[in-house]
Design a protein around this motif. Structure first.
Motif, mmCIF file in Angstrom:
data_model
loop_
_atom_site.group_PDB
_atom_site.id
_atom_site.type_symbol
_atom_site.label_atom_id
_atom_site.label_comp_id
_atom_site.label_asym_id
_atom_site.label_seq_id
_atom_site.Cartn_x
_atom_site.Cartn_y
_atom_site.Cartn_z
ATOM 1 N N LYS A 163 0.845 -1.192 0.000
ATOM 2 C CA LYS A 163 0.000 0.000 0.000
ATOM 3 C C LYS A 163 0.885 1.249 0.000
ATOM 4 O O LYS A 163 1.989 1.251 0.542
ATOM 5 C CB LYS A 163 -0.933 -0.001 1.209
ATOM 6 N N LEU A 164 0.368 2.313 -0.603
ATOM 7 C CA LEU A 164 1.166 3.511 -0.842
ATOM 8 C C LEU A 164 0.421 4.730 -0.318
ATOM 9 O O LEU A 164 -0.675 5.056 -0.775
ATOM 10 C CB LEU A 164 1.450 3.647 -2.344
ATOM 11 N N GLY A 165 1.038 5.390 0.672
ATOM 12 C CA GLY A 165 0.377 6.513 1.322
ATOM 13 C C GLY A 165 1.043 7.838 1.032
ATOM 14 O O GLY A 165 2.261 7.908 0.835
ATOM 15 N N THR A 166 0.252 8.898 0.987
ATOM 16 C CA THR A 166 0.823 10.241 0.938
ATOM 17 C C THR A 166 1.191 10.596 2.364
ATOM 18 O O THR A 166 0.344 10.652 3.247
ATOM 19 C CB THR A 166 -0.171 11.263 0.363
ATOM 20 N N GLY A 167 2.494 10.831 2.602
ATOM 21 C CA GLY A 167 2.945 10.958 3.980
ATOM 22 C C GLY A 167 3.719 12.240 4.248
ATOM 23 O O GLY A 167 4.910 12.146 4.408
ATOM 24 N N THR A 225 -3.414 2.968 -8.699
ATOM 25 C CA THR A 225 -2.793 1.979 -7.818
ATOM 26 C C THR A 225 -3.685 0.766 -7.580
ATOM 27 O O THR A 225 -3.323 -0.141 -6.828
ATOM 28 C CB THR A 225 -2.462 2.597 -6.446
ATOM 29 N N LYS A 226 -4.852 0.764 -8.190
ATOM 30 C CA LYS A 226 -5.804 -0.336 -8.031
ATOM 31 C C LYS A 226 -6.167 -0.566 -6.562
ATOM 32 O O LYS A 226 -6.121 -1.678 -6.047
ATOM 33 C CB LYS A 226 -5.275 -1.615 -8.685
ATOM 34 N N GLY A 227 -6.512 0.549 -5.923
ATOM 35 C CA GLY A 227 -7.024 0.474 -4.564
ATOM 36 C C GLY A 227 -5.979 0.428 -3.473
ATOM 37 O O GLY A 227 -6.311 0.194 -2.307
ATOM 38 N N ARG A 228 -4.712 0.712 -3.816
ATOM 39 C CA ARG A 228 -3.648 0.637 -2.797
ATOM 40 C C ARG A 228 -3.292 1.992 -2.191
ATOM 41 O O ARG A 228 -2.367 2.083 -1.382
ATOM 42 C CB ARG A 228 -2.392 0.003 -3.409
ATOM 43 N N THR A 229 -4.010 3.043 -2.545
ATOM 44 C CA THR A 229 -3.682 4.378 -2.053
ATOM 45 C C THR A 229 -4.235 4.618 -0.650
ATOM 46 O O THR A 229 -5.377 4.266 -0.347
ATOM 47 C CB THR A 229 -4.255 5.447 -3.005
ATOM 48 N N ILE A 230 -3.403 5.219 0.202
ATOM 49 C CA ILE A 230 -3.844 5.743 1.498
ATOM 50 C C ILE A 230 -3.609 7.253 1.453
ATOM 51 O O ILE A 230 -2.524 7.702 1.075
ATOM 52 C CB ILE A 230 -3.051 5.135 2.668
ATOM 53 N N PHE A 231 -4.608 8.007 1.833
ATOM 54 C CA PHE A 231 -4.507 9.461 1.801
ATOM 55 C C PHE A 231 -4.139 9.968 3.186
ATOM 56 O O PHE A 231 -4.964 10.050 4.086
ATOM 57 C CB PHE A 231 -5.841 10.053 1.338
ATOM 58 N N GLY A 232 -2.848 10.282 3.358
ATOM 59 C CA GLY A 232 -2.393 10.869 4.611
ATOM 60 C C GLY A 232 -2.353 12.374 4.487
ATOM 61 O O GLY A 232 -1.891 12.919 3.482
ATOM 62 N N MET A 233 -2.827 13.072 5.504
ATOM 63 C CA MET A 233 -2.882 14.528 5.411
ATOM 64 C C MET A 233 -2.390 15.186 6.695
ATOM 65 O O MET A 233 -2.484 14.622 7.787
ATOM 66 C CB MET A 233 -4.297 14.988 5.075
ATOM 67 N N LEU A 255 -15.220 10.423 -10.548
ATOM 68 C CA LEU A 255 -14.981 8.991 -10.401
ATOM 69 C C LEU A 255 -15.431 8.491 -9.046
ATOM 70 O O LEU A 255 -15.247 9.160 -8.031
ATOM 71 C CB LEU A 255 -13.493 8.679 -10.557
ATOM 72 N N ASP A 256 -16.025 7.317 -9.032
ATOM 73 C CA ASP A 256 -16.253 6.608 -7.785
ATOM 74 C C ASP A 256 -14.929 5.970 -7.365
ATOM 75 O O ASP A 256 -13.961 5.948 -8.132
ATOM 76 C CB ASP A 256 -17.324 5.529 -7.990
ATOM 77 N N SER A 257 -14.868 5.456 -6.142
ATOM 78 C CA SER A 257 -13.636 4.824 -5.692
ATOM 79 C C SER A 257 -13.359 3.558 -6.484
ATOM 80 O O SER A 257 -14.257 2.972 -7.103
ATOM 81 C CB SER A 257 -13.735 4.499 -4.199
ATOM 82 N N TYR A 258 -12.113 3.109 -6.444
ATOM 83 C CA TYR A 258 -11.717 1.921 -7.215
ATOM 84 C C TYR A 258 -12.487 0.691 -6.753
ATOM 85 O O TYR A 258 -12.884 -0.138 -7.563
ATOM 86 C CB TYR A 258 -10.209 1.692 -7.066
ATOM 87 N N ASP A 259 -12.681 0.541 -5.442
ATOM 88 C CA ASP A 259 -13.422 -0.605 -4.925
ATOM 89 C C ASP A 259 -14.343 -0.146 -3.791
ATOM 90 O O ASP A 259 -14.436 1.039 -3.481
ATOM 91 C CB ASP A 259 -12.473 -1.722 -4.453
ATOM 92 N N ASP A 260 -15.032 -1.103 -3.196
ATOM 93 C CA ASP A 260 -16.011 -0.773 -2.166
ATOM 94 C C ASP A 260 -15.386 -0.184 -0.905
ATOM 95 O O ASP A 260 -16.063 0.481 -0.122
ATOM 96 C CB ASP A 260 -16.823 -2.020 -1.782
ATOM 97 N N HIS A 261 -14.092 -0.445 -0.695
ATOM 98 C CA HIS A 261 -13.436 0.039 0.521
ATOM 99 C C HIS A 261 -13.163 1.537 0.465
ATOM 100 O O HIS A 261 -13.030 2.182 1.513
ATOM 101 C CB HIS A 261 -12.121 -0.718 0.741
ATOM 102 N N GLY A 262 -13.059 2.088 -0.728
ATOM 103 C CA GLY A 262 -12.718 3.498 -0.849
ATOM 104 C C GLY A 262 -11.283 3.750 -0.435
ATOM 105 O O GLY A 262 -10.490 2.832 -0.242
ATOM 106 N N VAL A 263 -10.918 5.005 -0.289
ATOM 107 C CA VAL A 263 -9.560 5.382 0.097
ATOM 108 C C VAL A 263 -9.500 5.587 1.607
ATOM 109 O O VAL A 263 -10.276 6.361 2.167
ATOM 110 C CB VAL A 263 -9.121 6.680 -0.626
ATOM 111 N N GLU A 264 -8.593 4.885 2.258
ATOM 112 C CA GLU A 264 -8.383 5.123 3.682
ATOM 113 C C GLU A 264 -7.760 6.506 3.862
ATOM 114 O O GLU A 264 -6.849 6.890 3.133
ATOM 115 C CB GLU A 264 -7.455 4.056 4.277
ATOM 116 N N ILE A 265 -8.250 7.249 4.849
ATOM 117 C CA ILE A 265 -7.743 8.590 5.132
ATOM 118 C C ILE A 265 -7.113 8.590 6.519
ATOM 119 O O ILE A 265 -7.712 8.112 7.490
ATOM 120 C CB ILE A 265 -8.872 9.639 5.070
ATOM 121 N N ALA A 266 -5.904 9.122 6.603
ATOM 122 C CA ALA A 266 -5.195 9.198 7.880
ATOM 123 C C ALA A 266 -4.749 10.633 8.121
ATOM 124 O O ALA A 266 -4.379 11.339 7.185
ATOM 125 C CB ALA A 266 -3.985 8.261 7.874
ATOM 126 N N VAL A 267 -4.763 11.048 9.375
ATOM 127 C CA VAL A 267 -4.342 12.402 9.716
ATOM 128 C C VAL A 267 -3.106 12.324 10.604
ATOM 129 O O VAL A 267 -3.003 11.464 11.482
ATOM 130 C CB VAL A 267 -5.482 13.183 10.414
#
Length: 398
Positions: free
Chosen positions: A74-78, A101-109, A164-176
């Protein structure tokens, strides 16, 4: 919470200014590819625009590129620095990255760690955290598929929605991002986000772990959300070698230079007291692991006890050692430390021990079975057809 801890790297990056920038970026790509091969679960890529060392200005570009060289990590913006971006265009890029990324993105902010970045964009430093707070709500809503109208002094969204809708049902995980102050923990609880504790091994960050988690949980309850410890990441620096002596020798390469950069350029107070060996300082304060796979495991135990439990540890990637020894460090963590933390070999150990304890029984049965066949062969063919050494080994009849 899952019983197995995940592992990864938080790649700012920290690249000394004398190194070739293109080669350094390539090394960071290779690092992520190696991590995937060694069983690491996540790689987080930073956003910085000044300082000379932290040369990745767009984590989305790096992630898009390295996603084509990997398949599972998985690949996150960090982290993505929210005050620097219009929430709508940032959300749109994250959504596109989710598909690439086919659902491997994590959105870190987060708010952005270098005041010089904000200065060059004309953003007053005292405003950056306010801007982050203002941007979180529309970003979360946009990534949840909502149509958003929102306004502040620095952005204006009018019926904004993502194509666009999310790549899969899980959507993008968001982390702060969360450090010593409760701001990140409060935001995580308010919006039901994952928490990324940067600097978790520093004195202030370490002491604040349990408190900030409690703040996140209390805030989550107030807003009808829940917090998941398995989605909590802790960040701290590590270098591992076969022996403690070798690890210390390896980090002589770049540790002092890194401390000088962090203290004098990035303005993060890490310098040891005058006259104290920086390696001893890192080890004795617990800020960094410089040692063996067992020392790495001990740090995980220490963090787990202090925090009350977390899901993922991220190595604050650094240039303490040269490139070959850095790769070796990741390899040793993957081969020896991760299996020990997660007890991946407990059944293998049990199997080996069982055979050791029953060695005489099974050896006797094997010997008897072979001897019977040799005797059978001897009866049919005559003992002169058998190798004398074999007859002696298995006690065959003459």
């Amino acid at each position: 919470m899952s019983n197995r801890m995940r592992f990864g790297a938080f790649i700012a990056p920290h690249t000394p200014v004398e190194e070739h920038p293109s080669v350094s970026i390539e090394h960071d790509m290779d690092r992520v590819v190696l991590m995937e091969k060694m069983g690491f679960a996540e790689a987080w890529i930073g956003e910085h625009h000044s300082s000379g060392w932290e040369i990745n200005g767009c984590p989305e570009l790096f992630i898009a590129a390295v996603s084509q060289r990997t398949s599972t990590i998985k690949l996150g913006t960090g982290v993505s620095s929210l005050p620097y971006h219009n929430p709508y265009t940032l959300a749109d890029r994250i959504r596109q990255l989710d598909h690439i990324t086919k659902g491997r993105t994590i959105f870190g902010m987060g708010p952005g760690s270098l005041p010089s970045d904000a200065y060059m964009m004309g953003i007053p430093t005292p405003k950056v955290r306010d801007r982050m707070d203002e941007a979180i709500d529309p970003l979360v809503r946009l990534l949840n598929g909502e149509v958003v109208t929102a306004q502040s002094e620095w952005f204006n969204l009018q019926e904004a929605s993502l194509q666009l809708d999310s790549y899969d049902d899980h959507g993008v995980e968001i982390a702060v991002a969360s450090q010593v102050s409760p701001a990140g923990a409060t935001a995580a609880g308010k919006y039901g986000l994952s928490m990324l504790s940067i600097g978790a091994t520093s004195a202030g960050g370490f002491n604040a772990l349990a408190r900030n988690w409690d703040i996140a949980v209390e805030t989550a309850v107030e807003h009808g959300n829940t917090m998941d410890r398995n989605a909590w990441r802790l960040v701290g620096p590590v270098h591992i070698a076969e022996t403690r002596e070798k690890a210390r020798e390896n980090v002589r390469y770049g540790l002092e230079r890194w401390i000088e950069y962090m203290s004098k350029v990035a303005a993060i107070p890490l310098a040891p007291p005058v006259g104290v060996d920086p390696i001893d300082y890192m080890i004795e304060t617990g800020f960094g692991v410089i040692g063996t796979p067992d020392d790495f495991v001990a740090q995980m135990d220490r963090l787990n006890e202090q925090s009350g439990g977390f899901g993922c540890f991220l190595n604050l990637d650094n240039h303490w050692a040269d490139w070959d020894q850095t790769k070796r460090s990741y390899e040793l963590i993957g081969r020896f430390a991760i299996p020990k933390v997660n007890k991946l070999n407990q059944y293998r150990v049990r199997s080996e021990q069982w055979l050791r304890e029953n060695h005489e029984t099974f050896r006797g049965e094997l010997t008897a079975a072979v001897k019977a066949k040799l005797d059978e062969h001897a009866a049919k063919k005559g003992t002169d057809k058998l190798n004398p050494a074999i007859r002696e080994m298995f006690g065959s009849k003459d």
